[in-house]
Write a protein that holds these residues in place. Structure first.
Motif, PDB file in Angstrom:
ATOM      1  N   MET A   1     -28.723   5.723  23.131  1.00 28.06           N
ATOM      2  CA  MET A   1     -27.810   4.878  22.399  1.00 28.06           C
ATOM      3  C   MET A   1     -27.050   4.015  23.413  1.00 28.06           C
ATOM      4  SD  MET A   1     -24.495   6.245  20.126  1.00 28.06           S
ATOM      5  CE  MET A   1     -25.517   7.175  19.043  1.00 28.06           C
ATOM      6  N   SER A   2     -26.882   2.769  23.088  1.00 29.46           N
ATOM      7  CA  SER A   2     -26.119   1.898  23.977  1.00 29.46           C
ATOM      8  C   SER A   2     -24.644   2.282  23.939  1.00 29.46           C
ATOM      9  CB  SER A   2     -26.271   0.435  23.543  1.00 29.46           C
ATOM     10  OG  SER A   2     -25.551   0.211  22.337  1.00 29.46           O
ATOM     11  N   MET A   3     -23.911   1.875  24.961  1.00 30.04           N
ATOM     12  CA  MET A   3     -22.471   2.144  24.987  1.00 30.04           C
ATOM     13  C   MET A   3     -21.790   1.466  23.807  1.00 30.04           C
ATOM     14  SD  MET A   3     -19.821   3.628  26.051  1.00 30.04           S
ATOM     15  CE  MET A   3     -19.808   4.252  27.711  1.00 30.04           C
ATOM     16  N   ALA A   4     -22.220   0.259  23.462  1.00 31.91           N
ATOM     17  CA  ALA A   4     -21.618  -0.444  22.322  1.00 31.91           C
ATOM     18  C   ALA A   4     -21.841   0.337  21.028  1.00 31.91           C
ATOM     19  CB  ALA A   4     -22.195  -1.853  22.208  1.00 31.91           C
ATOM     20  N   ASP A   5     -23.046   0.860  20.824  1.00 29.91           N
ATOM     21  CA  ASP A   5     -23.330   1.651  19.625  1.00 29.91           C
ATOM     22  C   ASP A   5     -22.560   2.967  19.644  1.00 29.91           C
ATOM     23  OD1 ASP A   5     -25.015  -0.309  18.654  1.00 29.91           O
ATOM     24  OD2 ASP A   5     -26.854   0.712  19.310  1.00 29.91           O
ATOM     25  N   PHE A   6     -22.479   3.595  20.812  1.00 30.09           N
ATOM     26  CA  PHE A   6     -21.733   4.837  20.968  1.00 30.09           C
ATOM     27  C   PHE A   6     -20.272   4.624  20.567  1.00 30.09           C
ATOM     28  CE2 PHE A   6     -19.029   7.497  23.718  1.00 30.09           C
ATOM     29  CZ  PHE A   6     -19.500   8.772  23.410  1.00 30.09           C
ATOM     30  N   LYS A   7     -19.670   3.592  21.133  1.00 29.38           N
ATOM     31  CA  LYS A   7     -18.263   3.311  20.857  1.00 29.38           C
ATOM     32  C   LYS A   7     -18.055   2.957  19.382  1.00 29.38           C
ATOM     33  CE  LYS A   7     -14.339   0.609  22.507  1.00 29.38           C
ATOM     34  NZ  LYS A   7     -13.908  -0.446  23.445  1.00 29.38           N
ATOM     35  N   ASP A   8     -18.949   2.167  18.827  1.00 30.28           N
ATOM     36  CA  ASP A   8     -18.836   1.783  17.425  1.00 30.28           C
ATOM     37  C   ASP A   8     -18.901   3.016  16.524  1.00 30.28           C
ATOM     38  OD1 ASP A   8     -18.912  -0.270  15.197  1.00 30.28           O
ATOM     39  OD2 ASP A   8     -20.801   0.801  14.838  1.00 30.28           O
ATOM     40  N   TYR A   9     -19.842   3.916  16.764  1.00 26.06           N
ATOM     41  CA  TYR A   9     -19.972   5.108  15.933  1.00 26.06           C
ATOM     42  C   TYR A   9     -18.743   6.001  16.094  1.00 26.06           C
ATOM     43  CZ  TYR A   9     -21.980   9.050  13.490  1.00 26.06           C
ATOM     44  OH  TYR A   9     -22.204  10.062  12.590  1.00 26.06           O
ATOM     45  N   TYR A  10     -18.314   6.175  17.324  1.00 29.67           N
ATOM     46  CA  TYR A  10     -17.151   7.040  17.559  1.00 29.67           C
ATOM     47  C   TYR A  10     -15.912   6.475  16.863  1.00 29.67           C
ATOM     48  CZ  TYR A  10     -14.693  10.670  20.298  1.00 29.67           C
ATOM     49  OH  TYR A  10     -13.994  11.774  20.703  1.00 29.67           O
ATOM     50  N   GLU A  11     -15.660   5.187  17.068  1.00 28.38           N
ATOM     51  CA  GLU A  11     -14.446   4.568  16.528  1.00 28.38           C
ATOM     52  C   GLU A  11     -14.463   4.456  15.005  1.00 28.38           C
ATOM     53  OE1 GLU A  11     -11.596   3.808  18.260  1.00 28.38           O
ATOM     54  OE2 GLU A  11     -12.711   4.956  19.762  1.00 28.38           O
ATOM     55  N   ASN A  12     -15.614   4.198  14.424  1.00 33.18           N
ATOM     56  CA  ASN A  12     -15.680   3.900  12.996  1.00 33.18           C
ATOM     57  C   ASN A  12     -16.183   5.044  12.130  1.00 33.18           C
ATOM     58  OD1 ASN A  12     -14.783   1.087  13.072  1.00 33.18           O
ATOM     59  ND2 ASN A  12     -16.590   0.846  14.358  1.00 33.18           N
ATOM     60  N   HIS A  13     -16.610   6.142  12.765  1.00 32.50           N
ATOM     61  CA  HIS A  13     -17.094   7.268  11.984  1.00 32.50           C
ATOM     62  C   HIS A  13     -16.492   8.589  12.474  1.00 32.50           C
ATOM     63  CE1 HIS A  13     -19.840   9.329   9.283  1.00 32.50           C
ATOM     64  NE2 HIS A  13     -20.075  10.166  10.258  1.00 32.50           N
ATOM     65  N   HIS A  14     -16.825   8.953  13.704  1.00 35.87           N
ATOM     66  CA  HIS A  14     -16.421  10.279  14.174  1.00 35.87           C
ATOM     67  C   HIS A  14     -14.906  10.406  14.317  1.00 35.87           C
ATOM     68  CE1 HIS A  14     -17.231  14.239  15.710  1.00 35.87           C
ATOM     69  NE2 HIS A  14     -16.411  14.005  16.717  1.00 35.87           N
ATOM     70  N   SER A  15     -14.229   9.380  14.799  1.00 36.29           N
ATOM     71  CA  SER A  15     -12.775   9.485  14.954  1.00 36.29           C
ATOM     72  C   SER A  15     -12.076   9.569  13.598  1.00 36.29           C
ATOM     73  CB  SER A  15     -12.208   8.329  15.774  1.00 36.29           C
ATOM     74  OG  SER A  15     -12.286   7.114  15.059  1.00 36.29           O
ATOM     75  N   VAL A  16     -12.663   8.982  12.569  1.00 38.62           N
ATOM     76  CA  VAL A  16     -12.111   9.097  11.217  1.00 38.62           C
ATOM     77  C   VAL A  16     -12.165  10.560  10.781  1.00 38.62           C
ATOM     78  CG1 VAL A  16     -12.438   8.414   8.804  1.00 38.62           C
ATOM     79  CG2 VAL A  16     -12.745   6.731  10.641  1.00 38.62           C
ATOM     80  N   ARG A  17     -13.283  11.211  11.048  1.00 41.63           N
ATOM     81  CA  ARG A  17     -13.432  12.637  10.734  1.00 41.63           C
ATOM     82  C   ARG A  17     -12.422  13.452  11.537  1.00 41.63           C
ATOM     83  NH1 ARG A  17     -17.383  15.610   8.472  1.00 41.63           N
ATOM     84  NH2 ARG A  17     -18.831  13.873   8.362  1.00 41.63           N
ATOM     85  N   GLY A  18     -12.240  13.101  12.805  1.00 41.17           N
ATOM     86  CA  GLY A  18     -11.282  13.817  13.645  1.00 41.17           C
ATOM     87  C   GLY A  18      -9.861  13.710  13.127  1.00 41.17           C
ATOM     88  N   ARG A  19      -9.457  12.522  12.715  1.00 44.48           N
ATOM     89  CA  ARG A  19      -8.100  12.347  12.165  1.00 44.48           C
ATOM     90  C   ARG A  19      -7.910  13.183  10.910  1.00 44.48           C
ATOM     91  NH1 ARG A  19      -9.279   6.970  13.551  1.00 44.48           N
ATOM     92  NH2 ARG A  19      -9.656   6.414  11.385  1.00 44.48           N
ATOM     93  N   ARG A  20      -8.947  13.266  10.090  1.00 42.34           N
ATOM     94  CA  ARG A  20      -8.859  14.036   8.851  1.00 42.34           C
ATOM     95  C   ARG A  20      -8.843  15.541   9.136  1.00 42.34           C
ATOM     96  NH1 ARG A  20     -13.342  12.249   6.398  1.00 42.34           N
ATOM     97  NH2 ARG A  20     -14.607  13.975   7.096  1.00 42.34           N
ATOM     98  N   ASN A  21      -9.654  15.987  10.086  1.00 33.86           N
ATOM     99  CA  ASN A  21      -9.810  17.424  10.327  1.00 33.86           C
ATOM    100  C   ASN A  21      -8.696  18.044  11.164  1.00 33.86           C
ATOM    101  OD1 ASN A  21     -12.119  17.731   8.817  1.00 33.86           O
ATOM    102  ND2 ASN A  21     -13.474  17.258  10.522  1.00 33.86           N
ATOM    103  N   PHE A  22      -7.954  17.229  11.888  1.00 37.64           N
ATOM    104  CA  PHE A  22      -6.882  17.745  12.749  1.00 37.64           C
ATOM    105  C   PHE A  22      -5.566  17.030  12.421  1.00 37.64           C
ATOM    106  CE2 PHE A  22     -10.849  18.485  14.945  1.00 37.64           C
ATOM    107  CZ  PHE A  22     -10.741  19.831  15.261  1.00 37.64           C
ATOM    108  N   PRO A  23      -4.999  17.316  11.235  1.00 37.69           N
ATOM    109  CA  PRO A  23      -3.756  16.636  10.846  1.00 37.69           C
ATOM    110  C   PRO A  23      -2.612  17.040  11.769  1.00 37.69           C
ATOM    111  CG  PRO A  23      -4.206  18.469   9.365  1.00 37.69           C
ATOM    112  CD  PRO A  23      -5.404  18.338  10.267  1.00 37.69           C
ATOM    113  N   GLY A  24      -1.653  16.153  11.869  1.00 33.29           N
ATOM    114  CA  GLY A  24      -0.467  16.453  12.669  1.00 33.29           C
ATOM    115  C   GLY A  24      -0.568  16.018  14.114  1.00 33.29           C
ATOM    116  N   MET A  25      -1.659  15.322  14.468  1.00 34.27           N
ATOM    117  CA  MET A  25      -1.752  14.832  15.844  1.00 34.27           C
ATOM    118  C   MET A  25      -0.676  13.777  16.077  1.00 34.27           C
ATOM    119  SD  MET A  25      -5.798  14.447  16.771  1.00 34.27           S
ATOM    120  CE  MET A  25      -6.327  13.590  15.287  1.00 34.27           C
TER     121      MET A  25
END
Length: 100
Positions: A1-25
């Protein structure tokens, strides 16, 4: 995966899941690495930092994550879209700062 694709997936998908799964950050940072002065590949692509105002907030977030085994498993499966999970390292940090 390119760095651009990696960053896009992390920022627009995985980090959304992280914010939801770890409330109170209090903070949630992803710091993407770009080598300077070398063609060498870094051993990892991102440093992720989560911050909590108190130890109790951290413990509540971990308990929340662990309270839903199906979502926890989905989170781990989603990590496999980005990471070699066997190389993920997690640390608690005692931060000391020098004001400049």
């Amino acid at each position: 995966m390119s760095m651009a694709d990696f960053k896009d997936y992390y920022e627009n998908h995985h980090s959304v899941r992280g914010r939801r799964n770890f409330p109170g950050m209090a903070s949630y940072k992803r710091q993407y690495l770009t080598p300077v002065g070398t063609d060498a590949e870094p051993p990892f692509d991102v440093v992720t930092e989560t911050g909590f105002a108190t130890e109790e907030d951290y413990q509540r977030a971990i308990a929340h994550f662990a309270s839903d085994p199906a979502e926890m498993e989905a989170h781990f499966r989603d990590e496999e879209n980005l990471f070699d999970r066997s190389t993920i390292l997690t640390f608690l940090v005692d931060e000391c700062r020098t004001e400049l």
